[in-house]
Design a protein around this motif. Structure first.
Motif, PDB file in Angstrom:
ATOM      1  N   ASP A 197      -2.269  -4.958  -2.624  1.00  0.00           N
ATOM      2  CA  ASP A 197      -1.762  -4.728  -3.814  1.00  0.00           C
ATOM      3  C   ASP A 197      -1.973  -3.073  -4.456  1.00  0.00           C
ATOM      4  OD1 ASP A 197       0.055  -7.075  -3.722  1.00  0.00           O
ATOM      5  OD2 ASP A 197      -1.242  -7.745  -5.211  1.00  0.00           O
ATOM      6  N   SER A 198      -3.154  -2.761  -4.240  1.00  0.00           N
ATOM      7  CA  SER A 198      -3.224  -1.454  -5.120  1.00  0.00           C
ATOM      8  C   SER A 198      -3.575  -0.079  -3.654  1.00  0.00           C
ATOM      9  CB  SER A 198      -5.057  -1.406  -5.886  1.00  0.00           C
ATOM     10  OG  SER A 198      -5.160  -1.880  -4.595  1.00  0.00           O
ATOM     11  N   SER A 199      -3.411  -0.679  -2.017  1.00  0.00           N
ATOM     12  CA  SER A 199      -3.805   0.805  -1.253  1.00  0.00           C
ATOM     13  C   SER A 199      -1.926   1.206  -0.874  1.00  0.00           C
ATOM     14  CB  SER A 199      -4.121  -0.329  -0.578  1.00  0.00           C
ATOM     15  OG  SER A 199      -2.891  -1.091   0.255  1.00  0.00           O
ATOM     16  N   PHE A 200      -2.590   1.821  -0.749  1.00  0.00           N
ATOM     17  CA  PHE A 200      -1.682   3.225  -0.521  1.00  0.00           C
ATOM     18  C   PHE A 200      -0.247   2.012   0.947  1.00  0.00           C
ATOM     19  CE2 PHE A 200      -5.102   6.825  -1.855  1.00  0.00           C
ATOM     20  CZ  PHE A 200      -3.777   7.061  -2.962  1.00  0.00           C
ATOM     21  N   LYS A 201      -1.100   1.662   2.026  1.00  0.00           N
ATOM     22  CA  LYS A 201      -0.457   1.011   3.053  1.00  0.00           C
ATOM     23  C   LYS A 201       0.316   0.126   2.215  1.00  0.00           C
ATOM     24  CE  LYS A 201      -0.822   3.256   5.888  1.00  0.00           C
ATOM     25  NZ  LYS A 201       0.077   4.526   6.258  1.00  0.00           N
ATOM     26  N   GLY A 202      -0.712  -0.594   1.658  1.00  0.00           N
ATOM     27  CA  GLY A 202       0.756  -2.235   0.827  1.00  0.00           C
ATOM     28  C   GLY A 202       2.208  -2.116   0.047  1.00  0.00           C
ATOM     29  N   ARG A 203       1.629  -0.944  -0.937  1.00  0.00           N
ATOM     30  CA  ARG A 203       2.753  -0.435  -1.167  1.00  0.00           C
ATOM     31  C   ARG A 203       3.963   0.799  -0.602  1.00  0.00           C
ATOM     32  NH1 ARG A 203      -1.477   1.801  -5.637  1.00  0.00           N
ATOM     33  NH2 ARG A 203      -1.036   3.961  -4.340  1.00  0.00           N
ATOM     34  N   GLU A 204       3.237   1.126   0.816  1.00  0.00           N
ATOM     35  CA  GLU A 204       4.403   2.153   1.712  1.00  0.00           C
ATOM     36  C   GLU A 204       5.517   1.205   2.285  1.00  0.00           C
ATOM     37  OE1 GLU A 204       2.184   5.957   3.074  1.00  0.00           O
ATOM     38  OE2 GLU A 204       2.679   4.393   3.973  1.00  0.00           O
ATOM     39  N   MET A 205       4.357  -0.531   2.624  1.00  0.00           N
ATOM     40  CA  MET A 205       5.003  -1.120   3.265  1.00  0.00           C
ATOM     41  C   MET A 205       6.546  -2.146   2.126  1.00  0.00           C
ATOM     42  SD  MET A 205       4.088  -1.542   6.364  1.00  0.00           S
ATOM     43  CE  MET A 205       4.509  -3.130   7.295  1.00  0.00           C
ATOM     44  N   GLU A 206       5.521  -2.804   0.828  1.00  0.00           N
ATOM     45  CA  GLU A 206       6.151  -3.056  -0.022  1.00  0.00           C
ATOM     46  C   GLU A 206       7.570  -2.668  -0.552  1.00  0.00           C
ATOM     47  OE1 GLU A 206       5.897  -6.247   0.271  1.00  0.00           O
ATOM     48  OE2 GLU A 206       3.904  -6.865   0.877  1.00  0.00           O
ATOM     49  N   ASP A 207       7.520  -1.013  -0.416  1.00  0.00           N
ATOM     50  CA  ASP A 207       8.825  -0.254  -0.539  1.00  0.00           C
ATOM     51  C   ASP A 207       9.636  -0.447   0.882  1.00  0.00           C
ATOM     52  OD1 ASP A 207       8.334  -0.605  -2.966  1.00  0.00           O
ATOM     53  OD2 ASP A 207       7.012   1.831  -2.932  1.00  0.00           O
ATOM     54  N   GLU A 208       9.140  -0.946   1.550  1.00  0.00           N
ATOM     55  CA  GLU A 208       9.700  -0.458   2.947  1.00  0.00           C
ATOM     56  C   GLU A 208      10.200   0.337   3.442  1.00  0.00           C
ATOM     57  OE1 GLU A 208      13.333  -2.962   3.013  1.00  0.00           O
ATOM     58  OE2 GLU A 208      12.194  -4.922   2.316  1.00  0.00           O
ATOM     59  N   LEU A 209       8.864   1.330   2.864  1.00  0.00           N
ATOM     60  CA  LEU A 209       9.070   3.028   3.953  1.00  0.00           C
ATOM     61  C   LEU A 209       8.573   2.792   5.420  1.00  0.00           C
ATOM     62  CD1 LEU A 209       6.780   4.657   1.028  1.00  0.00           C
ATOM     63  CD2 LEU A 209       9.435   4.667   1.212  1.00  0.00           C
ATOM     64  N   HIS A 210       8.036   1.470   5.641  1.00  0.00           N
ATOM     65  CA  HIS A 210       7.933   1.855   7.272  1.00  0.00           C
ATOM     66  C   HIS A 210       9.582   0.695   7.872  1.00  0.00           C
ATOM     67  CE1 HIS A 210       4.195   3.674   7.045  1.00  0.00           C
ATOM     68  NE2 HIS A 210       4.233   2.887   6.216  1.00  0.00           N
ATOM     69  N   GLY A 211      10.850   0.599   7.130  1.00  0.00           N
ATOM     70  CA  GLY A 211      10.989  -0.313   7.526  1.00  0.00           C
ATOM     71  C   GLY A 211      11.181  -2.024   7.257  1.00  0.00           C
ATOM     72  N   HIS A 212      11.600  -2.416   8.095  1.00  0.00           N
ATOM     73  CA  HIS A 212      11.646  -4.668   7.986  1.00  0.00           C
ATOM     74  C   HIS A 212      10.156  -5.047   9.139  1.00  0.00           C
ATOM     75  CE1 HIS A 212      14.946  -4.283   5.511  1.00  0.00           C
ATOM     76  NE2 HIS A 212      15.571  -3.427   6.116  1.00  0.00           N
ATOM     77  N   TYR A 213       9.779  -3.855   9.261  1.00  0.00           N
ATOM     78  CA  TYR A 213       8.326  -4.528  10.427  1.00  0.00           C
ATOM     79  C   TYR A 213       7.681  -5.592   8.976  1.00  0.00           C
ATOM     80  CZ  TYR A 213       9.812  -2.048  13.881  1.00  0.00           C
ATOM     81  OH  TYR A 213      10.833  -1.333  14.457  1.00  0.00           O
ATOM     82  N   TRP A 214       6.171  -6.160   9.544  1.00  0.00           N
ATOM     83  CA  TRP A 214       5.189  -7.490   8.607  1.00  0.00           C
ATOM     84  C   TRP A 214       3.758  -6.766   9.153  1.00  0.00           C
ATOM     85  CZ3 TRP A 214       6.843 -11.775   6.641  1.00  0.00           C
ATOM     86  CH2 TRP A 214       8.618 -12.278   7.398  1.00  0.00           C
ATOM     87  N   VAL A 215       3.026  -6.547   8.332  1.00  0.00           N
ATOM     88  CA  VAL A 215       1.819  -6.682   8.928  1.00  0.00           C
ATOM     89  C   VAL A 215       1.099  -8.027   9.566  1.00  0.00           C
ATOM     90  CG1 VAL A 215       1.101  -4.341   8.360  1.00  0.00           C
ATOM     91  CG2 VAL A 215       0.579  -6.133   6.647  1.00  0.00           C
ATOM     92  N   ILE A 216       0.030  -8.063   9.908  1.00  0.00           N
ATOM     93  CA  ILE A 216      -0.002  -9.467   9.954  1.00  0.00           C
ATOM     94  C   ILE A 216      -1.509  -9.960   9.414  1.00  0.00           C
ATOM     95  CG2 ILE A 216      -1.326 -11.418  11.502  1.00  0.00           C
ATOM     96  CD1 ILE A 216       0.715 -10.182  13.978  1.00  0.00           C
ATOM     97  N   GLY A 217      -1.687 -11.045   8.726  1.00  0.00           N
ATOM     98  CA  GLY A 217      -2.579 -11.036   7.298  1.00  0.00           C
ATOM     99  C   GLY A 217      -2.854 -12.548   7.401  1.00  0.00           C
ATOM    100  N   GLY A 218      -4.589 -12.849   7.250  1.00  0.00           N
ATOM    101  CA  GLY A 218      -4.905 -14.158   7.539  1.00  0.00           C
ATOM    102  C   GLY A 218      -4.383 -14.866   5.453  1.00  0.00           C
ATOM    103  N   SER A 219      -4.923 -15.904   6.067  1.00  0.00           N
ATOM    104  CA  SER A 219      -4.804 -17.008   4.411  1.00  0.00           C
ATOM    105  C   SER A 219      -5.011 -16.088   3.168  1.00  0.00           C
ATOM    106  CB  SER A 219      -5.646 -17.984   4.794  1.00  0.00           C
ATOM    107  OG  SER A 219      -6.398 -18.034   4.965  1.00  0.00           O
ATOM    108  N   GLY A 220      -5.872 -14.925   3.419  1.00  0.00           N
ATOM    109  CA  GLY A 220      -6.335 -14.651   2.091  1.00  0.00           C
ATOM    110  C   GLY A 220      -4.861 -13.610   1.233  1.00  0.00           C
ATOM    111  N   TYR A 221      -4.099 -13.583   2.201  1.00  0.00           N
ATOM    112  CA  TYR A 221      -3.068 -12.488   1.740  1.00  0.00           C
ATOM    113  C   TYR A 221      -1.984 -13.602   1.626  1.00  0.00           C
ATOM    114  CZ  TYR A 221      -5.839  -8.673   3.914  1.00  0.00           C
ATOM    115  OH  TYR A 221      -6.725  -8.212   3.667  1.00  0.00           O
ATOM    116  N   ASN A 222      -0.652 -13.067   0.042  1.00  0.00           N
ATOM    117  CA  ASN A 222      -0.278 -13.553   0.069  1.00  0.00           C
ATOM    118  C   ASN A 222       0.666 -13.897   0.842  1.00  0.00           C
ATOM    119  OD1 ASN A 222      -1.375 -14.017  -2.245  1.00  0.00           O
ATOM    120  ND2 ASN A 222      -0.317 -12.745  -4.083  1.00  0.00           N
ATOM    121  N   LEU A 223       2.213 -14.481   1.566  1.00  0.00           N
ATOM    122  CA  LEU A 223       3.316 -14.310   2.281  1.00  0.00           C
ATOM    123  C   LEU A 223       4.097 -13.243   1.141  1.00  0.00           C
ATOM    124  CD1 LEU A 223       4.615 -14.896   4.964  1.00  0.00           C
ATOM    125  CD2 LEU A 223       5.748 -16.705   3.054  1.00  0.00           C
TER     126      LEU A 223
END
Length: 372
Positions: free
Chosen positions: A210-236
């Motif tokens: 949530d506090s990372s640059f890449k996290g904010r970029e992804m959640e703001d859809e600056l990289h389009g409609h793509y996923w990153v694959i995370g483990g169970s420690g992350y929220n879907l």
């Protein structure tokens, strides 16, 4: 010891484009080692070390040193030797006439320079063609489409004083030892695409994201409609694809197998890094609020990991136990699942994991460190 030749022209073009000419023919302190001894001492090959040294030499011109410095190749030798073994070799200290404190100062300086090379050698896919290529390779490996990389919180052991109880507790991670943690994203080939943060080991994976640059970029859809694959420690979420915690049918189980397969690439990548750069197995003492030096070493080793892959440098033999990826640290308060993300994951599972492909089942392949 025979090694594959690097794709020299591609990386040399990158180097020269960054400014300045280099003279790789000038004498170097590395010339004193034969190829076998060079690999044992630095866990890298001669062509890769020449390239690394030339890259650092260009950037060292802009670094202000407090006193007359060693030649750049000697400073690189001290640093690479520390990275490879986690301690400064007495042989190299004596050869260069250095004290332990001299070595620590050199390692700090050179680590900052190499970490500053991250923009060139650690690259998240930013163009449409790059995203398509990364996503295609991940789908080919495990069957999960539209993924730009594998996301994980990478833990690195440190020492913290148990007498400073409040600070000590903050460094204790989910496996019960003291560490710092960085957020890393890699692709299906084990190349590092992003490395951010250096926080105390008790930090939640989700808080890192949530506090990372890449996290904010992804959640703001600056990289389009793509996923990153995370483990169970992350929220879907709309852009973090996690496994199904309690699979209710065969297709969800197959999805979890695919998820585990691509997630295993991250485990293998971090294991390979820690084998090559054993300093990452024990980063020394740390205090909360002063983690910049640790951050530079982690980022520098990430840069060198990518360069070693460009030069097809194999990892050294396994010595000792490499820590596993950490189980996700769960918040004590339950988190509401994003309904849109849950629906998107279910659609992905339904479209891609309902029936095993009769032509090729990516889940039948296995991954080893040699594959990466």
């Amino acid at each position: 010891m025979a090694f594959a030749l690097p794709v020299w022209l591609a990386v040399q073009e990158e180097l020269l484009a960054h400014g300045g000419e280099v003279d790789s023919e000038s004498p170097s302190c590395f010339d004193e080692f034969d190829d076998e001894a060079l690999f044992q001492m630095f866990h890298l090959t001669r062509p890769s070390i020449v390239f690394i040294t030339d890259s650092i030499r260009i950037r060292m011109k802009k670094v202000s040193l407090k006193k007359p410095a060693l030649p750049v190749d000697a400073m690189v030798m001290v640093t690479l030797n520390y990275y490879a073994h986690g301690v400064s070799s007495a042989t190299i200290q004596q050869r260069l006439g250095l004290t332990q404190n001299d070595c620590l100062a050199i390692i700090c300086t050179v680590s900052g320079v190499i970490a500053g090379m991250a923009d060139q050698f650690i690259s998240f896919p930013l163009t449409r063609a790059a995203r398509t290529s990364v996503a295609f390779k991940i789908e080919k490996l495990c069957g999960i489409p539209d993924a730009l990389g594998v996301l994980a919180a990478a833990h690195f052991k440190i020492r913290a004083s148990p007498y400073e109880k409040d600070t000590f507790r903050s460094f204790v991670n989910t496996l019960g030892y003291t560490s710092v943690v960085s957020q890393i994203i890699c692709d299906s080939d084990g190349n590092i695409l992003s490395v951010e943060k250096c926080c105390v080991g008790s930090t939640f994976e989700q808080d890192l994201w949530d506090s990372s640059f890449k996290g904010r970029e992804m959640e703001d859809e600056l990289h389009g409609h793509y996923w990153v694959i995370g483990g169970s420690g992350y929220n879907l979420s709309k852009h973090v694809l996690t496994p199904v915690l309690e699979p209710a049918n065969e297709k969800e189980s197959r999805f979890n197998q695919a998820h585990a397969k691509i997630y295993d690439v991250m485990r293998t990548t971090l294991g390979s890094m820690k084998r090559r750069f054993r300093c990452l197995m024990q980063l020394g003492f740390a205090q909360e609020g002063s983690l910049d030096k640790k951050s530079n070493i982690i980022k520098a080793c990430s840069v060198l990991h990518n360069i070693s892959k460009k030069f097809s440098v194999p990892p050294p033999p396994v010595v000792g136990k490499i820590e596993p990826l950490h189980p996700g640290k769960q918040h004590s308060v339950s988190v509401d699942i994003n309904s849109e993300a849950q629906k998107a994951r279910q659609e992905l599972i339904h479209c891609n994991f309902s029936v095993a492909s009769s032509r090729h089942d990516p889940l039948s392949d296995t991954i080893t460190e040699e594959d990466l």
